[in-house]
Design an enzyme around this catalytic site. Sequence first.
Site: not given
Ligand SMILES: NC(=O)c1ccc[n+]([C@@H]2O[C@H](COP(=O)([O-])OP(=O)(O)OC[C@H]3O[C@@H](n4cnc5c(N)ncnc54)[C@H](O)[C@@H]3O)[C@@H](O)[C@H]2O)c1
Ligand SMILES: [Zn+2]
Length: 663
Positions: A126, A407, A31-34, A294, A389, A105
């Site tokens: 991918r 315990c 969520a923070e990344y998004d 989402k 304990c 998803k």
């Molecule tokens: N925490 C972090 O630092 C960080 C960094 C980068 C990305 N991320 C996370 O990774 C994701 C990045 O986005 P993304 O481009 O990989 O994915 P996305 O969220 O844009 O979604 C695309 C992907 O969803 C998947 N998918 C699952 N069910 C599907 C369906 N029914 N139909 C179509 N696609 C489906 C596919 O693999 C597709 O590649 C996000 O959730 C993001 O928060 C996190």
């Molecule tokens: Zn105890």
Amino acid sequence: MNARERIQELADQVVVLRDAYYRGSPLVADAEYDAIEDELRGLVEAHPDLAPDPNPLDQVGAPAVLHAPVRHSRPMLSLEKATKPEQVAAFFDRFPGQPVVVMPKLDGLSLALVYEDGRLARAVTRGDGTTGDDVTPLVRALVDGVPERVDAPGRVEARGEAVMLRSTFAAYNTAHPDKPLINPRNAAAGTLRAKDPATVAERRLQFFAFDLDTSADAAAADLEQGLRALGFAVADMRHCEDAAAAQEVISGIEARRNELDYDLDGAVLRLANRDAFAAAGTRSNSPRGALAFKFAAEEKTTLLLDVVWDVGKTGKIAPVAHLEPVFVGGTTVTRATLANQEVIRARGIRIGDTVLIRRAGDVIPFVAGVLDESKRTGAEREIVPPAACPSCGQGLIEQGNSRELFCTNVACPAQAVRRLIHWASRAAADIEAVGPVWIERLAEAGLLEHPSDFYRLTKEQLLEFDRIGETSATRMIDSIVASRAVGLRRALIGLAIPMASEGTATRLCRAGFGSLEEVADADEERLVAVEDIGPKVAASLTEHLGRLRPELERLRQYGVSLDVRDEDLPPVVASDAPLAGKTVVVTGAISDPRSGEKVPRPTFQRLCEKAGATTATSVSANTDYLVTGADVGASKLTKAEKLGVEVVDQGVIWQQLIEAGIA
Ligand SMILES: NC(=O)c1ccc[n+]([C@@H]2O[C@H](COP(=O)([O-])OP(=O)(O)OC[C@H]3O[C@@H](n4cnc5c(N)ncnc54)[C@H](O)[C@@H]3O)[C@@H](O)[C@H]2O)c1
Ligand SMILES: [Zn+2]
């Protein structure tokens, strides 16, 4: 900071965060990344001339080290994101009259499967969207739902998500408490990075398809029909005529998200017609014919403030994380479980760390791991298990590979409170009106020590407490009185006897035991004759019920029923029921074929019993059928084969249950 600088800063962050994420060690929660991506997207839309070059928003994945690079026939893209109903409505407006499918998803990793002349030629990750890694041998060995052959000429490409089912994930972590997997998505990605399939054989994955490319004339125009006709599994696709219908399906998926056997982070809307989807075309990094809705994040980061060691009803001392409050999975979480010492060690967690909290599938939030160890200041503290304990001060014993602490003091006050709370819980006596907080207060005041003490409580005693008025006192007493009908099965559950599960209680009732005293009096021979009761469980029952004999007498004295009740016995079934007289053992993950939803095994067993079956948990010469769900362990199958027990797929049983109107 001006817009140009902020854009550059955000773009740099996106690159760094993606890199860490796709290597399997994220630095922040999704969520923070998004949020960072969203801010960047917003700024670039407002200042198109300041767009970074290259723009990470035009890319997917991360430039990874590829062992066997393969170029994709067409890019594997990301998805446009939505969080509001208006955005769903706008999607329908863009494609008037076009049917749309809505599906979960899935949170795994995407794969492209290429078939040439009916045979699986390659499976590719991918990667950066343009070029992925050839992982064919791993996919062949480890991923279910990937047919080796499809009945279609020429070139066929199916794309979808490979996920680790929650049941597989849980089974793996139970079997490897010292080296737990962090979450199903990481586990899936890690599995397909393995060098040798044999080293990760227990980590089976499941493939669900969501995209199909074929030139075959006979292929259905509808995505779902096309995929199913070729033998691919799809994860619950629903056709929707309009935005209102789609919104309802989306809400339904969100409401059921904890019951399903896979992690998901939203719902995907997509044009159902394959040609229409292709004709809609793409943007720089997403197809126009699809939209991802989402859900609220089930994973967040927060500060680990402290670890407190909690005493459970059987004396288990479990570490509980106290957290800076964080909103995750729809509620504010301040506490999370850390399982045991080994998990703490394996995840390298320290007090003061920024940790990743997950609240998915199970209701209890847990600490999934530490984020970014480089952020440590040196002030973090090691988590030290107690030597005694925390409640009664008695020394602890350590048990098993995961080094759980216990315990063993039967008079431990903390255990007593936990046992009282357990006695009052729904699975046992169900004293609904007296909640855990009051039980603790009443115990502190010396009014409760044993379950039987509930039945001595008087309204006058309750009214002594400041916050209990006439109405609540009456409700509490009524609820206690009603709970006296508890009966053998639930009373046995309520007494929290080590090693005696709910299943043990049920089987004792069905084996003809008429009362709790009869169980206490039974010799080992009689106890081990009951299905699934071995010498250890028998000894535990005898020891603890023996110790509790004065308590059983007190319960009786206050009118609490410890006799078997009708509801404790198997349901009455007609003699022509489909499974009449059969003994069945159910194994693997069970799901309803009509909805794809996971069904808890006890629920399915109950359905089999309604159809006349007797259920058992281990295969023996008496077993008629071994009913198999997904991800069946090899040992049960081997045993069934040896004993000549018929192995039946869950689908066959479901069909009989559905036809008989039982399911
Ligand atoms: N925490 C972090 O630092 C960080 C960094 C980068 C990305 N991320 C996370 O990774 C994701 C990045 O986005 P993304 O481009 O990989 O994915 P996305 O969220 O844009 O979604 C695309 C992907 O969803 C998947 N998918 C699952 N069910 C599907 C369906 N029914 N139909 C179509 N696609 C489906 C596919 O693999 C597709 O590649 C996000 O959730 C993001 O928060 C996190
Ligand atoms: Zn105890």
